[in-house]
Design an enzyme around this catalytic site. Structure first.
Site, PDB file in Angstrom:
ATOM      1  CB  SER A   1      -0.959  -0.039   1.184  1.00 27.07           C
ATOM      2  OG  SER A   1      -1.825  -1.140   1.078  1.00 27.07           O
TER       3      SER A   1
ATOM      4  CE  LYS B   1     -18.992  21.276   9.424  1.00 26.79           C
ATOM      5  NZ  LYS B   1     -17.620  21.596   8.989  1.00 26.79           N
TER       6      LYS B   1
END
Length: 319
Positions: free
Chosen positions: A122, A174
């Site tokens: 990764s 949000k």
């Protein structure tokens, strides 16, 4: 002056001489310890021509100290090449990005070899891509090209405890996604778009650095891991081997095999004059070791819970 007085004076001189020598030896010893602790010993070793080596290990995060160390390596004319040894399952995507870019700045001035050890997956593989040449062991684990976003979901637990959380937001997206309620379709789509964008950047990086067609890089970027032998076959690494192969590549880049390899390590975290051991004993005396679970919490908190945002990491839950 009688013989007794003369003998007393000689005895006094011998005692004074002894303590003078003892004081001198103590001062030299203290100076040596301070010299070693201050890092000047390493600095003098770095004054001659050498090959620098840095280690990237554990979970990768935004490591400002390492980036600054790489900048010093890039600017140091005594450094003829850089070896980056990597033993990491990955970490934050941003952490891998900034280290990758710092290594590429070194590579603009001198040869860089990525040394894939037991595991460089990764974000660990992302960092390996920064090298001009990637060397891996036959059984090294690498790959796991991809991006993931994880967050805890505690709504079920809160329902059992009879606790709820109300929020009033300026807009629906949000503070989404939230661990206190399942994500809406819009929140899922938002996060997926962000993941796809970072993933596309990672795939483009693989294609560019490994000189692969993008469809070929995309086919390898399905999250799977590779042994060193498999990675060589798929052109994700350049050579199988170790120190000899690293030296051979550097020799081809006109870096002498006679140059010493000097480890550029992070500043020591211990105290001088043995105070680190004393503090450690004090902590034990206060009962810290009586709570072994605290060490586990430190590891979890430091290496997992603080991996905020997008991560490129292989088997984070198993580390």
């Amino acid at each position: 002056m009688d013989e007794l007085a003369i003998a007393d004076r000689r005895s006094l001189r011998r005692k004074v001489s002894f303590w003078r020598w003892a004081a001198a030896i103590i001062l030299v010893g203290v100076g040596f310890v301070l010299f070693a602790f201050s890092g000047w010993g390493e600095v003098t070793g770095r004054a001659r021509h050498h090959i620098a080596r840095v280690a990237v290990s554990g979970l990768i995060q935004d490591d400002r100290e390492l980036v600054e160390r790489l900048e010093r390596i890039a600017d140091n004319d005594s450094v003829r090449a850089l070896i980056v040894t990597i033993s990491s399952p990955g970490g934050t995507t941003y952490g891998g990005e900034v280290i990758y870019k710092a290594i590429r700045k070194v590579a603009a001035k001198k040869p860089v070899v990525s040394d894939v050890r037991t595991l460089a997956a990764s974000a660990g593989y992302m960092i390996a891509l920064a090298g001009d040449h990637i060397v891996a062991g036959e059984t090294s684990i690498t790959g796991s090209i991809g991006v993931i976003f994880q967050y805890p979901q505690v709504k079920t637990l809160m329902d059992k405890l009879g606790v709820s959380l109300e929020s009033i937001k300026s807009r629906p997206l949000k503070a989404e996604p939230s661990p206190f309620h399942p994500p809406s379709d819009e929140a899922r789509a938002m996060i997926q778009t962000m993941i796809d964008d970072s993933y596309g950047w990672f795939v483009d990086l693989v294609a560019e650095r490994r000189k692969l067609a993008r469809p070929d890089a995309l086919a390898l970027a399905d999250g799977r891991i590779f042994t060193g032998r498999q990675a060589l076959k798929d052109k994700l690494v350049d050579t199988l081997g170790g120190d000899d192969e690293i030296r051979a590549f550097l020799a081809a880049r006109k870096v002498s095999k006679d140059l010493p390899v000097v480890d550029w390590e992070a500043p020591r975290g211990t105290l001088p004059l043995g105070l680190g051991s004393i503090v450690s004993e004090w902590i034990k005396a206060l009962g810290y070791d009586a709570f072994p679970a605290m060490k586990g919490l430190e590891k979890i908190g430091g290496e997992k819970l603080f991996l905020d945002g997008l991560v490129s990491v292989w088997q984070v839950d198993a580390q």
